[in-house]
Scaffold this motif. Structure first.
Motif, PDB file in Angstrom:
ATOM      1  N   SER A  25       0.852  -1.189   0.000  1.00 33.85           N
ATOM      2  CA  SER A  25       0.000   0.000   0.000  1.00 33.85           C
ATOM      3  C   SER A  25       0.884   1.233   0.000  1.00 33.85           C
ATOM      4  O   SER A  25       2.090   1.149   0.231  1.00 33.85           O
ATOM      5  CB  SER A  25      -0.930   0.002   1.223  1.00 33.85           C
ATOM      6  OG  SER A  25      -0.175   0.042   2.425  1.00 33.85           O
ATOM      7  N   PHE A  29       0.724   0.261  -6.911  1.00 32.59           N
ATOM      8  CA  PHE A  29       1.464  -1.008  -6.882  1.00 32.59           C
ATOM      9  C   PHE A  29       1.913  -1.447  -8.268  1.00 32.59           C
ATOM     10  O   PHE A  29       3.047  -1.876  -8.462  1.00 32.59           O
ATOM     11  CB  PHE A  29       0.552  -2.055  -6.253  1.00 32.59           C
ATOM     12  CG  PHE A  29       1.119  -3.444  -6.212  1.00 32.59           C
ATOM     13  CD1 PHE A  29       0.726  -4.392  -7.140  1.00 32.59           C
ATOM     14  CD2 PHE A  29       2.035  -3.797  -5.240  1.00 32.59           C
ATOM     15  CE1 PHE A  29       1.236  -5.680  -7.105  1.00 32.59           C
ATOM     16  CE2 PHE A  29       2.561  -5.078  -5.186  1.00 32.59           C
ATOM     17  CZ  PHE A  29       2.155  -6.022  -6.122  1.00 32.59           C
ATOM     18  N   ASN A  77      -3.001  -5.802  -5.192  1.00 30.60           N
ATOM     19  CA  ASN A  77      -1.798  -5.161  -4.642  1.00 30.60           C
ATOM     20  C   ASN A  77      -0.954  -6.146  -3.843  1.00 30.60           C
ATOM     21  O   ASN A  77      -0.450  -5.829  -2.746  1.00 30.60           O
ATOM     22  CB  ASN A  77      -2.169  -3.967  -3.745  1.00 30.60           C
ATOM     23  CG  ASN A  77      -2.706  -2.795  -4.530  1.00 30.60           C
ATOM     24  OD1 ASN A  77      -2.690  -2.795  -5.767  1.00 30.60           O
ATOM     25  ND2 ASN A  77      -3.213  -1.799  -3.832  1.00 30.60           N
ATOM     26  N   THR A  78      -0.768  -7.327  -4.400  1.00 29.82           N
ATOM     27  CA  THR A  78      -0.096  -8.400  -3.666  1.00 29.82           C
ATOM     28  C   THR A  78       0.919  -9.109  -4.557  1.00 29.82           C
ATOM     29  O   THR A  78       0.659  -9.333  -5.744  1.00 29.82           O
ATOM     30  CB  THR A  78      -1.127  -9.409  -3.128  1.00 29.82           C
ATOM     31  OG1 THR A  78      -2.054  -8.727  -2.280  1.00 29.82           O
ATOM     32  CG2 THR A  78      -0.453 -10.511  -2.332  1.00 29.82           C
TER      33      THR A  78
END
Length: 125
Positions: A25, A29, A77-78
């Motif tokens: 975060s 991203f 966002n991973t």
């Protein structure tokens, strides 16, 4: 402010698999490359794998090629690290990281400027 939070570590036996996750975060991203590092006591932190923005290119250190796979989900966002055929020497604290700039060379450790707090992976023999 960029924040990275790893999860998924634990205690496993040799030959087992683990999947690490890192939630990011604080900035867009998808615009930045991501990487995974690890560090064990008495050793320097080492770059294991990197993935370009967009995910079209990946990099692996020789000692994890064929066993570890890095991937990313920009919608979530991973970034992930799938680790198979784990060995006792894989025992370390694992960190995700992201590069300073969106044009940084993600194959180089010095390109990374932001780090998570790490997640411990312990592999028993």
């Amino acid at each position: 402010q960029v924040q990275l939070v790893e999860s998924g570590g634990g205690l496993v036996q040799a030959g087992d698999s683990l999947r690490l996750s890192c939630a990011a975060s604080g900035r867009t991203f998808s615009n930045y490359a991501m990487g995974w590092f690890r560090q064990s006591p008495g050793k320097e932190r080492e770059l294991l794998a990197g993935i370009s923005r967009g995910g079209g290119e990946t990099f692996y250190a020789d000692f994890v090629k064929g066993r570890f796979t890095i991937s990313r989900d920009d919608a979530a966002n991973t970034v992930y690290l799938q680790m198979n055929s784990l060995k006792p020497e894989d025992t370390a604290n694992y960190y995700c990281a992201t590069t300073s700039f969106n044009f940084s060379n993600f194959r180089l450790p010095r390109a990374y400027a932001y780090w998570g707090q790490g997640t411990q992976v312990t592999v028993s023999s």
